[in-house]
Scaffold this motif. Sequence first.
Motif, PDB file in Angstrom:
ATOM      1  N   LEU A  48       0.811  -1.213   0.000  1.00 14.02           N
ATOM      2  CA  LEU A  48       0.000   0.000   0.000  1.00 14.02           C
ATOM      3  C   LEU A  48       0.853   1.276   0.000  1.00 14.02           C
ATOM      4  N   VAL A  51       0.936   2.931  -3.327  1.00  8.94           N
ATOM      5  CA  VAL A  51      -0.291   3.444  -3.932  1.00  8.94           C
ATOM      6  C   VAL A  51      -0.167   4.896  -4.397  1.00  8.94           C
TER       7      VAL A  51
ATOM      8  N   ARG B  86     -10.303   4.103  -7.854  1.00  9.47           N
ATOM      9  CA  ARG B  86      -8.939   4.121  -7.322  1.00  9.47           C
ATOM     10  C   ARG B  86      -8.907   4.508  -5.836  1.00  9.47           C
ATOM     11  N   LEU B  89      -8.110   2.095  -3.014  1.00  9.00           N
ATOM     12  CA  LEU B  89      -6.728   1.888  -2.577  1.00  9.00           C
ATOM     13  C   LEU B  89      -6.345   2.869  -1.467  1.00  9.00           C
ATOM     14  N   TYR B  90      -6.829   4.092  -1.597  1.00  5.61           N
ATOM     15  CA  TYR B  90      -6.556   5.080  -0.531  1.00  5.61           C
ATOM     16  C   TYR B  90      -7.231   4.640   0.761  1.00  5.61           C
ATOM     17  N   THR B  93      -5.409   1.953   2.375  1.00  7.34           N
ATOM     18  CA  THR B  93      -4.173   2.434   2.997  1.00  7.34           C
ATOM     19  C   THR B  93      -4.456   3.057   4.357  1.00  7.34           C
ATOM     20  N   LEU B 220      -1.968  -0.956 -10.177  1.00  6.69           N
ATOM     21  CA  LEU B 220      -1.644  -2.270  -9.623  1.00  6.69           C
ATOM     22  C   LEU B 220      -0.261  -2.735 -10.100  1.00  6.69           C
ATOM     23  N   ILE B 223       2.337  -1.012  -7.994  1.00 10.05           N
ATOM     24  CA  ILE B 223       2.442  -1.592  -6.646  1.00 10.05           C
ATOM     25  C   ILE B 223       3.250  -2.890  -6.685  1.00 10.05           C
TER      26      ILE B 223
END
Lengths: 117, 237
Positions: A48, A51, B86, B89-90, B93, B220, B223
């Motif tokens: 992560l 990201v 998207r 993903l935040y 996190t 992706l 990452i």
Amino acid sequence: MNSQLAAYATSNLWLIIIGMGIITFLIRLSMIVLLGNVKISDTVMRGLRYVPPAVLSAIIFPEMLQPAPHGVLDISLGNARLVAGLVAIATALISKNMFITIGIGIVTMWIWPFIIG
Amino acid sequence: MEHSQSSPRREFWAGVKSEIPIAIGVFPFGLIFGSLGVLGGTPPLIVFAMSSIVFAGSAQFIGVAMINAVAPIFSIWTTTFFVNVRHVLYSATMGPKSQHLSLGWRVLLSYLLTDEAFVVTAWHYDNDNPEDLTHKHWFWLGAGLTLWVQWQISTAVGVVFGTQLPESWGLDFTLALTFIGMVFVTLKGKPMWGATLSAGAVAVAANGLPNKLGLMLAALTGIVVGMLLEGQGAQDE
């Protein structure tokens, strides 16, 4: 039947943007609420960290290489956005400063067409 | 560094301070949004309300374009989903770092979880005394609110003065320039570079895919490449 589409009624406009807002909000809220009872593995946590640069970079490079309004791949000195983007990247790496990076990027985009004539 | 003196007020203002350069950088983007929306025929109040109700730049751009084209409502919503997905993903996190917060805090901070607020906040959580979460959410609030206030003002100015902004100024590119600053000012280490460049390359190559699929594919890839390079670096040592 009217052959021409009518624009939305005002109530529908509100419905559209409230729907857009709910969708956006639920996406942002999703993992913040769902992850409550799940233990995240270290591997995922490490992944992560990539990201932010990965997502932003995926937005940046098409803007530079496939510039608006046509969106066609343009790797040439005539592509002011590509040149401005590269100059901004170099500026960011050297100056480590947001303001200077954005400022020099904008100025480059504006003056570049005059430089190459 | 003054780790030991972390306090809500200090964290809040640190968040505001970190966000200000970014907020100024994307100000022209808000101007353009406001002006494009009104010029295309969407009622000014709707354009302005979008910036607080939706609060997601790129989705708003596409949204007003579709409203101006009288697209079916459901397709506007679907597009919104794909443009904003998207943010999952935040959310993933920040999720593990938010479990001590009340639901109210989590709702508020989720609403403020834009690209621009996320990047400075995630960096702050990772780099400023990562173990101590006590007051970090105040930083997130400060960064998020700063961008929010800026976005409302820039939209309003765009709605009012939009017709006078020449398209030839290329102000829409300021968003990319701001993102360049956000990525490259702090970029260091081979894995981070690998993540950045591979994501960029895939995004360009996959730009033609529908529904912003290229963006997710690129993210992706970045990452995975970052993690592979990180694993490799660990083996070398």
